[in-house]
Enzyme design. Structure first.
Site, PDB file in Angstrom:
ATOM      1  N   ASP A   8      24.413 -13.184  -4.711  1.00  0.00           N
ATOM      2  CA  ASP A   8      23.579 -13.663  -5.823  1.00  0.00           C
ATOM      3  C   ASP A   8      22.513 -14.620  -5.276  1.00  0.00           C
ATOM      4  OD1 ASP A   8      24.858 -16.101  -5.435  1.00  0.00           O
ATOM      5  OD2 ASP A   8      25.753 -16.190  -7.436  1.00  0.00           O
ATOM      6  N   CYS A  65      28.503 -15.550  -2.761  1.00  0.00           N
ATOM      7  CA  CYS A  65      27.847 -16.291  -3.852  1.00  0.00           C
ATOM      8  C   CYS A  65      27.908 -17.766  -3.482  1.00  0.00           C
ATOM      9  CB  CYS A  65      28.479 -15.964  -5.206  1.00  0.00           C
ATOM     10  SG  CYS A  65      30.232 -16.350  -5.374  1.00  0.00           S
ATOM     11  N   THR A  67      30.266 -20.072  -4.135  1.00  0.00           N
ATOM     12  CA  THR A  67      31.611 -20.426  -3.643  1.00  0.00           C
ATOM     13  C   THR A  67      32.383 -19.237  -3.076  1.00  0.00           C
ATOM     14  OG1 THR A  67      32.534 -19.955  -5.824  1.00  0.00           O
ATOM     15  CG2 THR A  67      31.870 -22.249  -5.391  1.00  0.00           C
ATOM     16  N   HIS A  98      47.392  -8.132   7.078  1.00  0.00           N
ATOM     17  CA  HIS A  98      48.527  -8.064   6.151  1.00  0.00           C
ATOM     18  C   HIS A  98      48.170  -7.464   4.792  1.00  0.00           C
ATOM     19  CE1 HIS A  98      51.225 -11.336   8.209  1.00  0.00           C
ATOM     20  NE2 HIS A  98      50.770 -10.429   9.060  1.00  0.00           N
ATOM     21  N   HIS A 133      53.809  -4.237   5.596  1.00  0.00           N
ATOM     22  CA  HIS A 133      52.635  -4.723   4.863  1.00  0.00           C
ATOM     23  C   HIS A 133      52.067  -3.629   3.958  1.00  0.00           C
ATOM     24  CE1 HIS A 133      52.906  -8.257   7.322  1.00  0.00           C
ATOM     25  NE2 HIS A 133      52.887  -7.503   8.408  1.00  0.00           N
TER      26      HIS A 133
HETATM   27  C1  RB5 Z   1      25.797 -19.711  -9.285  1.00  0.00           C
HETATM   28  O1  RB5 Z   1      25.309 -20.956  -9.687  1.00  0.00           O
HETATM   29  C2  RB5 Z   1      27.285 -19.821  -8.923  1.00  0.00           C
HETATM   30  O2  RB5 Z   1      28.037 -20.008 -10.083  1.00  0.00           O
HETATM   31  C3  RB5 Z   1      27.735 -18.582  -8.183  1.00  0.00           C
HETATM   32  O3  RB5 Z   1      26.977 -18.415  -7.038  1.00  0.00           O
HETATM   33  C4  RB5 Z   1      29.180 -18.573  -7.707  1.00  0.00           C
HETATM   34  O4  RB5 Z   1      29.481 -19.721  -6.988  1.00  0.00           O
HETATM   35  C5  RB5 Z   1      30.188 -18.243  -8.701  1.00  0.00           C
HETATM   36  O5  RB5 Z   1      31.392 -18.166  -8.421  1.00  0.00           O
END
Ligand code: RB5
Length: 146
Positions: A8, A65, A67, A98, A133
């Site tokens: 993203d 993304c 996180t 695994h 596994h």
């Molecule tokens: C975008 O602001 C953020 O929410 C997205 O990149 C991601 O971290 C969502 O899990």
């Protein structure tokens, strides 16, 4: 090996870093992510990555993304996808050995470029061990059909 990569807006710069890194190593990389900072919705890109893996267009997928969390939640809704979010190489390696993970997710706002490269390296170098596994992964697959 063909790798599909999606992202993203939070991760478009990291995507280009990882794409070039993999291409320099000889991987074929299919870019299905967004290429600018314009706001988009990560589930749309998790879907593109997951579908490319399930269709066989790509062997494995990488979804980035902010996180890595949203990408992994969304990708795991696609039947046959085993997506993992990893912030360090050990879990990345074991997720292949695994869990036979087929999509690697991480956060561009969590890990730096060099750590991300190390995570990707370990993930791609590892192989599924099968045997006990495989029995466990088969149970995950069975959950999808309940
Ligand atoms: C975008 O602001 C953020 O929410 C997205 O990149 C991601 O971290 C969502 O899990």
């Amino acid at each position: 090996m063909k790798i599909v990569i999606g992202n993203d807006h939070a991760a478009y710069e990291m995507k280009f870093v990882i794409k070039k890194y993999l291409e320099d190593k000889g991987y074929e990389v299919i870019n299905v992510g967004c290429d600018t900072a314009d706001r988009v919705d990560y589930p749309d890109y998790a879907e593109k990555v997951g579908k490319a893996v399930i269709s066989g267009e790509a062997d494995l997928g990488i979804a980035i993304c902010g996180t890595g969390v949203g990408m992994s939640i969304a990708a795991n809704k696609i039947k046959g996808i085993r997506a993992v979010v990893c912030s360090e190489p050990y879990s990345a390696k074991l997720s292949r050995m695994h869990n036979n993970a087929n999509v690697l997710c991480f956060g561009a706002r969590v890990v730096g470029e060099e750590l991300a490269k190390m995570i990707v390296d370990e993930w791609l170098a590892a192989e599924f061990l099968g045997e006990r596994h495989a029995e466990r992964v088969n149970k995950i697959t069975a959950l999808e059909n309940k």
